[in-house]
Design an enzyme around this catalytic site. Sequence first.
Site, PDB file in Angstrom:
ATOM      1  N   CYS A 121     -32.086  46.695  19.773  1.00 34.03           N
ATOM      2  CA  CYS A 121     -30.715  46.308  19.447  1.00 34.03           C
ATOM      3  C   CYS A 121     -29.842  47.539  19.231  1.00 34.03           C
ATOM      4  O   CYS A 121     -28.735  47.635  19.773  1.00 34.03           O
ATOM      5  CB  CYS A 121     -30.720  45.424  18.192  1.00 34.03           C
ATOM      6  SG  CYS A 121     -29.137  44.624  17.856  1.00 34.03           S
ATOM      7  N   CYS A 204     -24.570  47.638  10.327  1.00 29.54           N
ATOM      8  CA  CYS A 204     -24.353  46.270  10.780  1.00 29.54           C
ATOM      9  C   CYS A 204     -24.770  45.294   9.682  1.00 29.54           C
ATOM     10  O   CYS A 204     -25.750  45.525   8.960  1.00 29.54           O
ATOM     11  CB  CYS A 204     -25.150  46.006  12.055  1.00 29.54           C
ATOM     12  SG  CYS A 204     -24.601  46.975  13.475  1.00 29.54           S
ATOM     13  N   CYS A 207     -28.448  44.040   9.145  1.00 29.60           N
ATOM     14  CA  CYS A 207     -29.468  45.063   8.868  1.00 29.60           C
ATOM     15  C   CYS A 207     -29.135  45.931   7.656  1.00 29.60           C
ATOM     16  O   CYS A 207     -29.701  47.016   7.498  1.00 29.60           O
ATOM     17  CB  CYS A 207     -29.678  45.943  10.092  1.00 29.60           C
ATOM     18  SG  CYS A 207     -30.221  45.048  11.558  1.00 29.60           S
ATOM     19  N   CYS A 230     -30.979  54.763  13.173  1.00 27.77           N
ATOM     20  CA  CYS A 230     -30.595  53.950  14.324  1.00 27.77           C
ATOM     21  C   CYS A 230     -30.884  54.643  15.650  1.00 27.77           C
ATOM     22  O   CYS A 230     -30.711  54.053  16.712  1.00 27.77           O
ATOM     23  CB  CYS A 230     -29.102  53.595  14.243  1.00 27.77           C
ATOM     24  SG  CYS A 230     -28.019  55.036  14.179  1.00 27.77           S
TER      25      CYS A 230
END
Length: 234
Positions: A121, A204, A207, A230
Site C-alpha cells: 500500500c 494515513c 495506520c 513507509c
Amino acid sequence: MTLSTLSDGEIKHLNDEVLANKRADDVLAWSYETFGDQLVYSCSLGAEGMVLLDLIEEVNPGANVIFLDTGLHFKETYTLLDDVRHHFSTLNIKALTPENTVEEQKEKYGDRLWARNPDQCCQMRKFEPLQQELSRYTAWISGLRREQSPTRKDTPFIGKDHRFSLLKICPLIHWTQEDVWNHIYDRNLPYNPLHDENYPSIGCAPCTAKVLDGEDERSGRWSGMEKTECGLHW
C-alpha cells in the site's frame, strides 16, 4: 553537486565540517544556495513540517514543496493542508496523488490493503508518486529528527539517498520535540489538532494510532505490525 559527483568522503566533510553545528536555517540557506530550483521539500504536514515550512519561507520564498495525498489521510490533515496553503502563501505547494484512487485500489487489490500488506500500500500510494516527482530534482529536504525513533538516531544533515537517486537534506536532526513545539507556539504556526490528542506522528488514518506514555514518537505508526517506516526514508 549531485549524488553521482559526491564521494563518501565529501559527504562526510559536509556533515563534519561545512554543516557541523549549523542552525537549521543556516543548513537550509546553504542548501538553496547550493541546489537552487533543483531542491524540493517533501512535507507530511507533521509538527516538523510546520517548522520547516516556516524556515523555508524565510530563507527562500517561492520554494517548491510537495505533499503526498494518499487519499487516506485524517480529515484534520486535509483541513490543515488548506490552512498551510493560506499561511505559507509564498510557497509553491503541490499535492501528489497515486495512480489509483482508494476505490480503484480496492477493486484491483481487495479491501483494506493497508491492513493485509501495508508495504504494498505504501509502495503504491507514497513511494511511486514521490519517486516520479523527485526524478525532476537533485536533492530533497526531509523533517527527520534523531530523537524521533531508534531507526533515525544516526540521521545526518546530508546523505546519499539511493532509493531516489538524489541527495537528502535533514536540517532538524538535532531538534528535540520540545524545540519543535516551542517554535510552533512562538511563531503561532498552524498544526494538526490531532497532535493534542496523543498523535505525535500522523500518517494515513488507517495506520496511525495514539501513542501511549513512555513510547517513542513513532510507535503509533503501523502499531502492532513489524513495519516502522513507509519506505521513503533511510
